[in-house]
Design an enzyme around this catalytic site. Structure first.
Site, PDB file in Angstrom:
ATOM      1  N   ASN A  88       5.397 -29.117  57.110  1.00  0.00           N
ATOM      2  CA  ASN A  88       5.169 -30.223  56.179  1.00  0.00           C
ATOM      3  C   ASN A  88       6.239 -30.162  55.086  1.00  0.00           C
ATOM      4  O   ASN A  88       6.267 -29.211  54.301  1.00  0.00           O
ATOM      5  CB  ASN A  88       3.758 -30.083  55.597  1.00  0.00           C
ATOM      6  CG  ASN A  88       3.401 -31.177  54.613  1.00  0.00           C
ATOM      7  OD1 ASN A  88       4.263 -31.925  54.148  1.00  0.00           O
ATOM      8  ND2 ASN A  88       2.135 -31.267  54.263  1.00  0.00           N
ATOM      9  N   CYS A 101       3.592 -36.568  49.251  1.00  0.00           N
ATOM     10  CA  CYS A 101       3.986 -36.815  50.652  1.00  0.00           C
ATOM     11  C   CYS A 101       4.181 -38.293  50.946  1.00  0.00           C
ATOM     12  O   CYS A 101       4.753 -38.650  51.982  1.00  0.00           O
ATOM     13  CB  CYS A 101       2.948 -36.225  51.599  1.00  0.00           C
ATOM     14  SG  CYS A 101       2.640 -34.503  51.267  1.00  0.00           S
ATOM     15  N   HIS A 155       3.280 -39.114  58.476  1.00  0.00           N
ATOM     16  CA  HIS A 155       3.577 -37.911  57.699  1.00  0.00           C
ATOM     17  C   HIS A 155       3.238 -36.690  58.552  1.00  0.00           C
ATOM     18  O   HIS A 155       2.202 -36.650  59.219  1.00  0.00           O
ATOM     19  CB  HIS A 155       2.744 -37.923  56.409  1.00  0.00           C
ATOM     20  CG  HIS A 155       2.843 -36.636  55.653  1.00  0.00           C
ATOM     21  ND1 HIS A 155       4.048 -36.030  55.379  1.00  0.00           N
ATOM     22  CD2 HIS A 155       1.883 -35.823  55.139  1.00  0.00           C
ATOM     23  CE1 HIS A 155       3.817 -34.913  54.713  1.00  0.00           C
ATOM     24  NE2 HIS A 155       2.516 -34.758  54.566  1.00  0.00           N
TER      25      HIS A 155
HETATM   26  O1  UT7 Z   1       0.619 -33.043  52.913  1.00  0.00           O
HETATM   27  C1  UT7 Z   1      -0.522 -33.738  52.504  1.00  0.00           C
HETATM   28  C2  UT7 Z   1      -1.475 -33.757  53.549  1.00  0.00           C
HETATM   29  N1  UT7 Z   1      -1.851 -32.401  53.900  1.00  0.00           N
HETATM   30  C3  UT7 Z   1      -2.751 -32.261  54.794  1.00  0.00           C
HETATM   31  O2  UT7 Z   1      -3.159 -33.276  55.279  1.00  0.00           O
HETATM   32  C4  UT7 Z   1      -3.270 -30.892  55.159  1.00  0.00           C
HETATM   33  C5  UT7 Z   1      -4.724 -31.036  55.500  1.00  0.00           C
HETATM   34  N2  UT7 Z   1      -5.408 -29.834  55.870  1.00  0.00           N
HETATM   35  C6  UT7 Z   1      -5.117 -29.102  56.960  1.00  0.00           C
HETATM   36  O3  UT7 Z   1      -4.146 -29.354  57.630  1.00  0.00           O
HETATM   37  C7  UT7 Z   1      -6.066 -28.014  57.374  1.00  0.00           C
HETATM   38  O4  UT7 Z   1      -7.238 -28.073  56.595  1.00  0.00           O
HETATM   39  C8  UT7 Z   1      -5.471 -26.576  57.280  1.00  0.00           C
HETATM   40  C9  UT7 Z   1      -4.413 -26.363  58.355  1.00  0.00           C
HETATM   41  C10 UT7 Z   1      -4.848 -26.376  55.922  1.00  0.00           C
HETATM   42  C11 UT7 Z   1      -6.563 -25.531  57.490  1.00  0.00           C
HETATM   43  O5  UT7 Z   1      -7.240 -25.750  58.723  1.00  0.00           O
HETATM   44  P1  UT7 Z   1      -8.836 -25.701  58.787  1.00  0.00           P
HETATM   45  O6  UT7 Z   1      -9.218 -25.883  60.171  1.00  0.00           O
HETATM   46  O7  UT7 Z   1      -9.330 -26.711  57.781  1.00  0.00           O
HETATM   47  O8  UT7 Z   1      -9.152 -24.219  58.372  1.00  0.00           O
HETATM   48  P2  UT7 Z   1     -10.042 -23.669  57.167  1.00  0.00           P
HETATM   49  O9  UT7 Z   1      -9.303 -23.806  55.877  1.00  0.00           O
HETATM   50  O10 UT7 Z   1     -11.409 -24.217  57.237  1.00  0.00           O
HETATM   51  O11 UT7 Z   1     -10.110 -22.155  57.556  1.00  0.00           O
HETATM   52  C12 UT7 Z   1     -10.795 -21.713  58.739  1.00  0.00           C
HETATM   53  C13 UT7 Z   1     -10.702 -20.216  58.808  1.00  0.00           C
HETATM   54  C14 UT7 Z   1     -11.142 -19.513  57.517  1.00  0.00           C
HETATM   55  O12 UT7 Z   1     -11.779 -18.286  57.881  1.00  0.00           O
HETATM   56  P3  UT7 Z   1     -13.388 -18.194  57.904  1.00  0.00           P
HETATM   57  O13 UT7 Z   1     -13.816 -18.531  56.511  1.00  0.00           O
HETATM   58  O14 UT7 Z   1     -13.837 -19.200  58.917  1.00  0.00           O
HETATM   59  O15 UT7 Z   1     -13.613 -16.778  58.306  1.00  0.00           O
HETATM   60  C15 UT7 Z   1      -9.843 -19.217  56.823  1.00  0.00           C
HETATM   61  O16 UT7 Z   1      -9.939 -18.074  55.982  1.00  0.00           O
HETATM   62  O17 UT7 Z   1      -9.351 -19.821  59.022  1.00  0.00           O
HETATM   63  C16 UT7 Z   1      -8.961 -18.887  58.003  1.00  0.00           C
HETATM   64  N3  UT7 Z   1      -7.557 -19.115  57.712  1.00  0.00           N
HETATM   65  C17 UT7 Z   1      -6.575 -18.503  58.368  1.00  0.00           C
HETATM   66  N4  UT7 Z   1      -6.587 -17.572  59.359  1.00  0.00           N
HETATM   67  C18 UT7 Z   1      -5.403 -17.174  59.826  1.00  0.00           C
HETATM   68  C19 UT7 Z   1      -7.019 -19.969  56.783  1.00  0.00           C
HETATM   69  N5  UT7 Z   1      -5.691 -19.889  56.853  1.00  0.00           N
HETATM   70  C20 UT7 Z   1      -5.387 -19.002  57.824  1.00  0.00           C
HETATM   71  C21 UT7 Z   1      -4.182 -18.512  58.346  1.00  0.00           C
HETATM   72  N6  UT7 Z   1      -4.226 -17.589  59.348  1.00  0.00           N
HETATM   73  N7  UT7 Z   1      -2.973 -18.922  57.900  1.00  0.00           N
END
Ligand code: UT7
Length: 343
Positions: A289, A118, A259
């Site tokens: 992204n 990125c 980004h």
């Molecule tokens: O390009 C390089 C830079 N990239 C980035 O900077 C991306 C950085 N990371 C992020 O943007 C975020 O971490 C994400 C958007 C990828 C994820 O957000 P989060 O708040 O960190 O969510 P999480 O991974 O901790 O997941 C929270 C919950 C989980 O469920 P439980 O374990 O709490 O029951 C996941 O299973 O959300 C669930 N989950 C979803 N639910 C519905 C994960 N993905 C999804 C989804 N739809 N698509």
């Protein structure tokens, strides 16, 4: 701090956005997700998907042609071409070599690809800046082109909702006006954190893709929360670093182009820099992204919208897999602006 001349400036910008939109609603039919989760956790509403024949070089060639046209120079005037991509399906010939031919650039000019995820466009700016300033080249064509839907794991809801396709390009030129264009750059990388965000071959054969989408040999894997925390910390540091290097403050900057990975990351950086969100260009809601393409797509859009005026300080900042990061401070200038920019 660099010497005043020559300066290296962005002479023209171009972008290409595939026409097909993939909405959050569409994704909810592929994996267990919903529009509300995707919008509140990432800020993304839809992303673009390339047509089957739109490989990264095809996307990149369209953005490149637009950048050359907007720069108002001939393709024959380009004497260097560099491409950033992580989604090229054939390492050789490089994307840059293919685009050289597709856009009708002169045979014989150097052409090569870089991999900086990125942060690719910030790396391109810095490489072009130094190669132009060294005196061997006058006009570089730099392109970031990504077909991330080709490296998406359509069974992984935590990543497949984030990525999209697109390309952005810039013609970057040398001039003798002091202190315009690229004022400073910081670049960095931390290979020890590479496994937190990678594009690697699959462990098991891919299931058939959802209708109208593709699966490739490689897929994105990401430990989202760790990447998120690092992105906020490192992008904020990179902004402070380049501002300090150039003797400027965040308050001096008119427009910040971060980004486009997650709205919450951009919010946090705005807080760290104590700058209003209105100063940030945001288009991740419509494009998701797009890795290296994200910054030039947003920059081109801001320029088209008239958000950049001669003499403005524009700050670009990126973070991505590798880990890699970078920030660039630009004093916006075009040859026709010469009379309007305080020297
Ligand atoms: O390009 C390089 C830079 N990239 C980035 O900077 C991306 C950085 N990371 C992020 O943007 C975020 O971490 C994400 C958007 C990828 C994820 O957000 P989060 O708040 O960190 O969510 P999480 O991974 O901790 O997941 C929270 C919950 C989980 O469920 P439980 O374990 O709490 O029951 C996941 O299973 O959300 C669930 N989950 C979803 N639910 C519905 C994960 N993905 C999804 C989804 N739809 N698509």
């Amino acid at each position: 701090m660099r010497t005043p001349t020559p300066s290296v400036f962005i002479r023209g910008l171009g972008a290409y956005k595939p026409s097909r939109r993939l909405t959050n609603e569409d994704l909810s039919k592929i994996v267990e997700t919903n529009d509300e989760w995707i919008r509140t956790r990432s800020g993304i509403s839809e992303r673009r998907v390339a047509a089957p024949d739109e490989t990264p070089d095809v996307l990149g060639a369209k953005a490149a042609a637009a950048a050359i046209e907007n720069a108002r120079i001939s393709p024959q005037d380009i004497d260097l071409i560099i491409v950033a991509t992580i989604s090229n399906d054939t390492p050789v010939p490089s994307c840059a070599c293919r685009i050289q031919t597709a856009v009708g650039l002169r045979p014989g000019i150097p052409a090569f690809d870089i991999v900086a995820a990125c942060s690719g466009f910030i790396y391109l700016l810095q490489i072009a800046n130094h190669m132009l300033r060294a005196g061997d080249y006058r006009n570089a064509l730099i392109i970031a082109a990504e077909r991330l839907t080709g490296v998406t794991d359509w069974t992984d809801r935590s990543t497949c909702v984030l990525f999209g396709d697109g390309a952005g390009a810039a013609v970057v030129s040398r001039c003798d006006v002091p202190y315009v264009g690229i004022l400073g750059n910081v670049l960095g990388a931390d290979g020890a954190k590479g496994d937190l965000l990678s594009v690697k071959p699959r462990d098991v054969p891919a299931p058939p893709p959802p209708p109208g989408l593709t699966v490739g040999a490689n897929i994105v894997r990401m430990t989202g929360k760790e990447v998120f925390k690092n992105a906020v910390r490192v992008m904020s540091q990179a902004c402070r670093g380049v501002l300090e290097k150039c003797g400027a403050t965040a308050g001096d900057v008119s427009l910040i182009i971060p980004h486009q990975a997650n709205m919450r990351i951009i919010d946090a950086i705005a807080g760290e820099l104590e700058q209003p969100l209105e100063k940030f260009k945001i288009n991740l809601d419509r494009f998701g992204n797009t890795s290296a393409a994200s910054i030039p797509l947003a920059l081109e859009e801001a320029w088209t919208e008239g958000r950049i005026r001669p003499g403005d300080l524009v700050l670009l900042v990126a973070f991505g897999g590798g880990f890699t990061w970078g920030a660039t401070l630009i004093r916006w200038w075009q040859p026709e602006d010469a009379a309007n920019v305080a020297q």
